[in-house]
Design a protein around this motif. Sequence first.
Motif, PDB file in Angstrom:
ATOM      1  N   GLY A   1      69.984  49.133  67.132  1.00 10.26           N
ATOM      2  CA  GLY A   1      70.747  48.649  68.282  1.00 10.26           C
ATOM      3  C   GLY A   1      71.806  49.647  68.661  1.00 10.26           C
ATOM      4  N   ARG A   2      72.294  49.469  69.896  1.00  9.52           N
ATOM      5  CA  ARG A   2      73.346  50.364  70.356  1.00  9.52           C
ATOM      6  C   ARG A   2      74.639  50.131  69.565  1.00  9.52           C
ATOM      7  NH1 ARG A   2      70.451  53.863  73.484  1.00  9.52           N
ATOM      8  NH2 ARG A   2      69.375  52.792  75.183  1.00  9.52           N
ATOM      9  N   THR A   3      75.581  51.050  69.717  1.00 11.11           N
ATOM     10  CA  THR A   3      76.893  50.884  69.104  1.00 11.11           C
ATOM     11  C   THR A   3      77.533  49.591  69.602  1.00 11.11           C
ATOM     12  OG1 THR A   3      77.211  53.270  68.964  1.00 11.11           O
ATOM     13  CG2 THR A   3      79.182  51.897  68.880  1.00 11.11           C
ATOM     14  N   GLY A   4      78.004  48.782  68.679  1.00  8.91           N
ATOM     15  CA  GLY A   4      78.671  47.534  69.042  1.00  8.91           C
ATOM     16  C   GLY A   4      77.731  46.374  69.260  1.00  8.91           C
ATOM     17  N   SER A   5      76.458  46.531  68.885  1.00  8.30           N
ATOM     18  CA  SER A   5      75.494  45.454  69.137  1.00  8.30           C
ATOM     19  C   SER A   5      75.572  44.345  68.103  1.00  8.30           C
ATOM     20  CB  SER A   5      74.065  46.026  69.178  1.00  8.30           C
ATOM     21  OG  SER A   5      73.755  46.657  67.946  1.00  8.30           O
ATOM     22  N   GLY A   6      76.252  44.571  66.970  1.00  9.89           N
ATOM     23  CA  GLY A   6      76.411  43.522  65.971  1.00  9.89           C
ATOM     24  C   GLY A   6      75.740  43.820  64.655  1.00  9.89           C
ATOM     25  N   LYS A   7      75.250  45.051  64.472  1.00  8.85           N
ATOM     26  CA  LYS A   7      74.540  45.393  63.231  1.00  8.85           C
ATOM     27  C   LYS A   7      75.456  45.255  62.013  1.00  8.85           C
ATOM     28  CE  LYS A   7      73.571  49.593  64.553  1.00  8.85           C
ATOM     29  NZ  LYS A   7      74.264  49.622  65.844  1.00  8.85           N
ATOM     30  N   THR A   8      76.659  45.853  62.106  1.00  9.12           N
ATOM     31  CA  THR A   8      77.592  45.809  60.973  1.00  9.12           C
ATOM     32  C   THR A   8      78.053  44.385  60.711  1.00  9.12           C
ATOM     33  OG1 THR A   8      78.347  48.058  61.454  1.00  9.12           O
ATOM     34  CG2 THR A   8      79.781  46.693  60.101  1.00  9.12           C
ATOM     35  N   THR A   9      78.245  43.599  61.772  1.00  9.67           N
ATOM     36  CA  THR A   9      78.669  42.210  61.598  1.00  9.67           C
ATOM     37  C   THR A   9      77.605  41.407  60.860  1.00  9.67           C
ATOM     38  OG1 THR A   9      79.958  42.322  63.629  1.00  9.67           O
ATOM     39  CG2 THR A   9      79.452  40.136  62.800  1.00  9.67           C
ATOM     40  N   LEU A  10      76.336  41.666  61.163  1.00 10.74           N
ATOM     41  CA  LEU A  10      75.248  40.966  60.478  1.00 10.74           C
ATOM     42  C   LEU A  10      75.272  41.262  58.982  1.00 10.74           C
ATOM     43  CD1 LEU A  10      72.655  39.250  60.567  1.00 10.74           C
ATOM     44  CD2 LEU A  10      71.380  41.365  61.042  1.00 10.74           C
ATOM     45  N   ILE A  11      75.457  42.530  58.632  1.00  7.11           N
ATOM     46  CA  ILE A  11      75.514  42.901  57.212  1.00  7.11           C
ATOM     47  C   ILE A  11      76.740  42.267  56.555  1.00  7.11           C
ATOM     48  CG2 ILE A  11      75.685  44.817  55.597  1.00  7.11           C
ATOM     49  CD1 ILE A  11      72.984  44.535  57.134  1.00  7.11           C
ATOM     50  N   SER A  12      77.877  42.282  57.270  1.00  7.14           N
ATOM     51  CA  SER A  12      79.098  41.683  56.719  1.00  7.14           C
ATOM     52  C   SER A  12      78.910  40.199  56.471  1.00  7.14           C
ATOM     53  CB  SER A  12      80.272  41.904  57.688  1.00  7.14           C
ATOM     54  OG  SER A  12      80.557  43.280  57.828  1.00  7.14           O
ATOM     55  N   THR A  13      78.176  39.538  57.340  1.00  6.62           N
ATOM     56  CA  THR A  13      77.941  38.104  57.175  1.00  6.62           C
ATOM     57  C   THR A  13      77.000  37.836  56.004  1.00  6.62           C
ATOM     58  OG1 THR A  13      78.156  37.903  59.572  1.00  6.62           O
ATOM     59  CG2 THR A  13      77.323  35.985  58.394  1.00  6.62           C
ATOM     60  N   LEU A  14      76.030  38.723  55.813  1.00  9.58           N
ATOM     61  CA  LEU A  14      75.120  38.575  54.681  1.00  9.58           C
ATOM     62  C   LEU A  14      75.887  38.626  53.363  1.00  9.58           C
ATOM     63  CD1 LEU A  14      72.169  38.421  53.638  1.00  9.58           C
ATOM     64  CD2 LEU A  14      72.138  40.927  53.690  1.00  9.58           C
ATOM     65  N   PHE A  15      76.899  39.470  53.282  1.00  7.25           N
ATOM     66  CA  PHE A  15      77.722  39.578  52.075  1.00  7.25           C
ATOM     67  C   PHE A  15      78.941  38.655  52.134  1.00  7.25           C
ATOM     68  CE2 PHE A  15      75.209  43.349  51.654  1.00  7.25           C
ATOM     69  CZ  PHE A  15      75.149  43.612  50.302  1.00  7.25           C
ATOM     70  N   ARG A  16      79.028  37.868  53.164  1.00  3.70           N
ATOM     71  CA  ARG A  16      80.126  36.902  53.379  1.00  3.70           C
ATOM     72  C   ARG A  16      81.509  37.577  53.402  1.00  3.70           C
ATOM     73  NH1 ARG A  16      79.526  31.686  49.722  1.00  3.70           N
ATOM     74  NH2 ARG A  16      81.378  31.111  50.916  1.00  3.70           N
ATOM     75  N   LEU A  17      81.532  38.819  53.923  1.00  6.41           N
ATOM     76  CA  LEU A  17      82.830  39.411  54.247  1.00  6.41           C
ATOM     77  C   LEU A  17      83.408  38.700  55.459  1.00  6.41           C
ATOM     78  CD1 LEU A  17      82.110  43.241  53.824  1.00  6.41           C
ATOM     79  CD2 LEU A  17      83.156  41.676  52.185  1.00  6.41           C
ATOM     80  N   VAL A  18      82.513  38.180  56.276  1.00  2.04           N
ATOM     81  CA  VAL A  18      82.875  37.326  57.410  1.00  2.04           C
ATOM     82  C   VAL A  18      82.084  36.044  57.265  1.00  2.04           C
ATOM     83  CG1 VAL A  18      82.970  37.129  59.913  1.00  2.04           C
ATOM     84  CG2 VAL A  18      83.183  39.368  58.853  1.00  2.04           C
ATOM     85  N   GLU A  19      82.745  34.910  57.413  1.00  2.37           N
ATOM     86  CA  GLU A  19      82.055  33.628  57.301  1.00  2.37           C
ATOM     87  C   GLU A  19      81.521  33.215  58.672  1.00  2.37           C
ATOM     88  OE1 GLU A  19      81.345  32.123  54.644  1.00  2.37           O
ATOM     89  OE2 GLU A  19      82.720  32.880  53.110  1.00  2.37           O
ATOM     90  N   PRO A  20      80.304  32.669  58.722  1.00  2.02           N
ATOM     91  CA  PRO A  20      79.739  32.261  60.019  1.00  2.02           C
ATOM     92  C   PRO A  20      80.495  31.075  60.624  1.00  2.02           C
ATOM     93  CG  PRO A  20      78.314  31.582  58.204  1.00  2.02           C
ATOM     94  CD  PRO A  20      79.384  32.429  57.599  1.00  2.02           C
ATOM     95  N   SER A  21      80.586  31.072  61.949  1.00  3.94           N
ATOM     96  CA  SER A  21      81.182  29.930  62.655  1.00  3.94           C
ATOM     97  C   SER A  21      80.184  28.786  62.717  1.00  3.94           C
ATOM     98  CB  SER A  21      81.597  30.352  64.070  1.00  3.94           C
ATOM     99  OG  SER A  21      82.493  31.430  64.034  1.00  3.94           O
ATOM    100  N   GLU A  22      78.944  29.159  62.952  1.00  7.67           N
ATOM    101  CA  GLU A  22      77.852  28.181  62.952  1.00  7.67           C
ATOM    102  C   GLU A  22      76.625  28.846  62.357  1.00  7.67           C
ATOM    103  OE1 GLU A  22      77.076  26.144  66.671  1.00  7.67           O
ATOM    104  OE2 GLU A  22      79.110  26.569  67.367  1.00  7.67           O
TER     105      GLU A  22
END
Length: 1479
Positions: free
Chosen positions: A1263-1284
């Motif tokens: 994906g392009r820069t800023g498409s959410g790739k890093t956020t997806l990985i962060s969520t997999l490791f629960r560095l960020v908790e999902p809203s839903e």
Amino acid sequence: MEKSLWVDFCENSGYRNRTAISFSSIFSAIIDPNSCINHAFIISADFLLLLSLSLVISIHKRSSRSIPLSAQRFPTSIWSLAGAIFNSMLGLGYLALGFWDFGENLRKEKRILPLHEWLVLLIHGVTWLLLGLIMSLKRPLILKPISILYSIFALIPCTFSLREVILNKSASAKSILDILLFPGAVLSLLYVFRWQPDAEARADSNGDASYAPLTGEDVYEGDNNVTPFSRAGFLSRMTFWWLNPLMKKGKEKVLENNDIPELRLEDRAKICYLEFMDQLSRQKDKGLSNPSILSIIFSWQSKPILISGVFALVKVLALSTGPLFLNAFIRVAEGKRAFKFEGYVLTALLFLTKCLESFSERQWYFRTRIIGLQVRSMLSAAIYQKQLRLSNAAKATHSPGEIVNYATVDAYRIGEFPFWLHQIWTAGLQMCLGLVIIYYCVGLATIAALVVIIVAVLGNSPLGRLQHEYQTKLMAEQDKRLRFITEALVMMKVLKLYAWEMHFKKVIERLREIEFKWLSAVILQKGYYIILFWWFPILMSIATFGACYLFGVALDASNVFTFLTTLRIVQEPVRLLPDVAGAYIQSSVSLDRIIRFFEASELQDRSALQMKNGRDVGRSIDINCAGISWDAYCLRPTLTNINLVVKPGEKVAICGEVGAGKSTLLAAILGEVPHINGTVQAYGKLAYASQTAWIQTGTIRENIVFGSTMDLQRYQYTLARCSLVKDLDMLPFGDQTVIGERGVNLSGGQKQRVQLARALYQDADTYLLDDPFSAVDAHTATSLFNEYVMGALSGKTVLLVTHQVDFLPAFDFVVLMSGGQILKTGTYDELMASSPGFISLVRAHDDTIHSEARAENAPPKSKGSIREMQKTNIDEQTEHSHGDQLIQREEREIGDTGLKPYIQYLRQGRGFLYLSLAILTHIVFLSGQSIQSYWLAANVENSSLGRLKLISIYSAIGCSLALLLLIRSFSIVALSLGASKSLFSTLLSCLFRAPMSFFDSTPLGRILSRISSDMSIIDLDVAVIISQAMVGTLTTYFSFGILAILTWEVLLVIGPMVYLTILLQRYYFATAKELMRINGTTKSTVASNLAESISGATTIRAFGKEEQFFSRAVDIIDKNASPFFHSFSANEWLIQRLEILCALVLSSSALALTLLPFTASASGFIGMALSYGLSLNIYLVGSVQSLCTLANMIVSAERIEQYTDIPSEADEIIEENRPPRNWPNVGTVEICDLKVRYRPRAPLVLQGISCTFEGGNKIGVVGRTGSGKTTLISTLFRLVEPSEGKIIIDSIDISTIGLHDLRSQLGIIPQDPALFSGSVRYNLDPLSEHTDQELWEVLEKCQLQYAAREKGGGLDSLVIHDGSNWSMGQRQLFCLGRALLKKRKILVLDEATASIDNTTDAILQKTIRTEFADCTVITVAHRIPTVMDCTMVLALSDGKVAEYDEPMKLIGRDNSLFGHLVREFWSRAGIASMHEDQL
């Protein structure tokens, strides 16, 4: 009454009957230097001179506000120094002689008449002492009229006394002093008129260079934003009246940073640093090759030290009069008046003496604080300047955490020492004066007191040596802890991804335990000192009274209570001995540490060479070296036989395998490599883009402009060429968006483009680009290469390190490196024709694009496809929400928080219990002490009671109090250690459990200031200050009680005084609290700025911005120093007013005792009351001072407490819901309607992603820069908790299990490779779970085996801070090695091979396919070949799933995002392939 006063003044001087005196006799009396009339004449003239002085100063104050500071000051010269010292010494001589005459009258005549004999000496002494002080001001508008006036006046007593000496052929001490007045006046005249022309010339040339204003600063000090102290007159400075506006403002509103005035010019860090460097150069000019820093500081601050020393001397002399006054008052109360109004005269003199003591002590403390502030600011500035020049080898021994500690702890400790400097000699003087008074009271029994003092001093000596040893070891252990915790905080994301945070936390706790052992030793030493201080007067009084009994010295109320009062004069130096020793030890240890840092090796200055124009010499880069090495002791240089010439305007590509030395070559050009055997010459202005982007905290515009002048047209051009326009449109505040520390709210690609924009905006001659395209996607890389390198930098010299073969044909020539050597240079075609190594490099790349998929499905290479892709525009979205800036102002408490911070502190480690025990024991101690004094007062005049019994009972009571002292002291020690241990443990746990959002939005300096300087205050100071405040307050109230019992009339004064004291304290606290809070937050900024500059030192040097960053740093230092300056000024403001109130109470008590009808037998109670009254000043002021200091220091506990309330992550382990040991055993990842936002009420970053990664599949995420790739990985490791939504791994919802259980079962190779200080072994296996054999196998698989052996230590080879002695590619290979050792069922590769060459990448991809054949591998990559062999590809766009299918199917679809990305890569790669096909 008038006649009576004249009689008292002159007594039997021969001029009492004024009506019988003829004109001739009056004239004879006037010229007689010993006559009463002469003395009256001199006293009157002194008062007139003082009045004239006040008028001149007030006129000067008004007229000098518009005059530049440089024109108001004379230089320091031998004349000014000699004049100030000479006249000050004359004044002190008169004062000493006056006090001596006063004492002799009391001792021999038992009276103080005639007044004129000693009064003229005291007043004359004050007048000439004042002249000496004024000469130190270096203000010509004051000195001219005053010097003339004083010179004329000096002739009169000088002439009279000279005449008497000639006539009588003998000289008294007073005559000698009178004659010496004239030389003192001559010195002042010489100074004023000898240096006037130079001063005027200097004013015309805008002043001394050492006082040159900072850029953009006004040279005038009339600015309203500059502290009023800079414009204050003499009386205003003496009374701190200039501080009233700020105190009033603090009472009316909560102070903010902008409300605090700026420092005077001479107190600012840059001026202090320049003056220090000027003094250093002077020392070197005198032939001293390596002058000590301490001697330079003393030389620089000699005059302020001297002036403050004069005030210290006056204070000690004034303090020493207390027992003499007590003796005189007792005699008056006993009816032994020397004259009718002796009580009133003594009261007035007592009040004036106490006021003089207060004024002198306050100026002493205030001026030494200013000295400390200047020294502290200078050292902080010097540390910052030094770190900008620090070599790579020096960085190995001075970690960033240590350097921050030098500036925020060590420099501050050294800055505290000037406050204690004069205590070293005043303590001895005070003891000697006390012994003289004791001898006056008890004669030969003084021997016992002297023995006790010697024993006390000798007892302090071994304790002092132990204290030095303990303090040195404590700070060394503190450094180790800070180094480790700083590294952990910087790499917290890595620790959480690897589930290593608890291990690192335990390591820090072990380091803290070692540190705590030495901390306990230091605090116990302080406990011993407290016992010694309180036990000393008890032991001394027992020993002295015993000696009185043995020597047969009579004891009465007069000499007993004069002796007991004198004990407090002797006791104070004993009390201060440990404090002085502690301050000296701490500052000497800190100074040694800073000196070692200053002596560390530096990089050579290359600025002169870079100023030459490359076109003038026909080359931009010229390298001719046999060896280039980072380490002088390395057997094999990093680079060997390097010969390279680059002409102006040439584009040069540098390529080679990982560890070939490409980055070292650029570092050598920048002057970063210290050991060069040969020449490296770079001409013209350089610009540099590092492999790891350095982004400073600030707006995007500030990062791009980087201190240069804003040119809007060039700025817009830069943004367009760096593909940043659309990014800025999507950011919440455009180019005014504040970037967090290390660019945390930007993607990796955005950070690289910002630093490329920074380089382009500088319009340099030569651009050094260290693989900047590895962090961006193929489309952006192509755009940047065409628009930036080939377009914007056309005509510029460019050296580009790259692993991307696609761009090589466009360069003028290519440098091929391997094994630290240049194998070949030439054009792309030449290398393809003649270099097997280069052909191998290109073939490795070609193998990745000539795949079966390309042969079957790839569209033909065409320029049309490129144009089509450029038209295709996927909107980029930042991964942080709109709304507030990410980096907010540091939170601080505001207003009066009451007892809250104290309660928070005392809740730690049974604090309430220990404090209650200390209070209870001290109350019992004070009660026992009162009983002891009462027993002595009641029976000292009782002739029926034997002296032995009197002394024995007094001694028995005193000895019984020793146990109470022991209990109280060790209660405070327990309180200190318990609170320190508990607070650190809580803070550490909260930091390691904090979510990543906290670290992203909190600059490192804010955290470091709490775990270093704030924690240091908690460790060493808070409990001791609590003890002092508690002791001082209780003792003060007991003193009030004693005075009220013995003289109830004093309640009429005590009541209003207590009320005024409370009002003053509240008025003070409103301002002081905010000043200390602002001091704390600005100190965090100092630490943050320093830590940030350390990490970006290479970039700062490359752009030649050292001076700009230094100016910014000193401004930040000044913003921290200003609240501190006004804070200690406010402290002196309060104490001075309280001391005046105390002087009123003491004077009232003394007067009441002399006027009330006491019997002779009650003289003991009079002595007791006056003894307590004289000590009231000490204890009340000490109490309030301790309370104020405590209120300031408790801010540190307040600041630490803020970080103990950080919202924590989910539980590490949930015992009732732990996954099976072999989980995950399949590796299936189900993502169900996943929605993620970074903050509440912020826009969604991931907007309902749903897909399934089957176990064992290889998943590519693009994906392009800023498409959410890093956020997806962060969520997999629960560095960020999902809203839903949710993520399910092998049928377990990851949100239901503990974080440690989740993260420890996942493997990852992160985008930003992180290495820790230590060894290769430690970096691969910090938990020590694997054997050496396993580690070597992994190193071999990662292509690191040869590099580790080459370093010389194998698995024990050194890895310095941040792994900077290993290349970026090697660091990524380390991370791969960790994954291979861990070998989990699910592996995430987040741009894991972005910084390695294609050959190594191909080998590693094969290794990953082999080692993780049955594992689920999720690969986030910009390199299309990396994901071409994946089972499935997930393409993200704007936080949504754009497509998810097999790569071959996606390529065949029309309008496929992945297809577009593949065609971009093929189009770019086709250029290289066409060149290859032509050969």
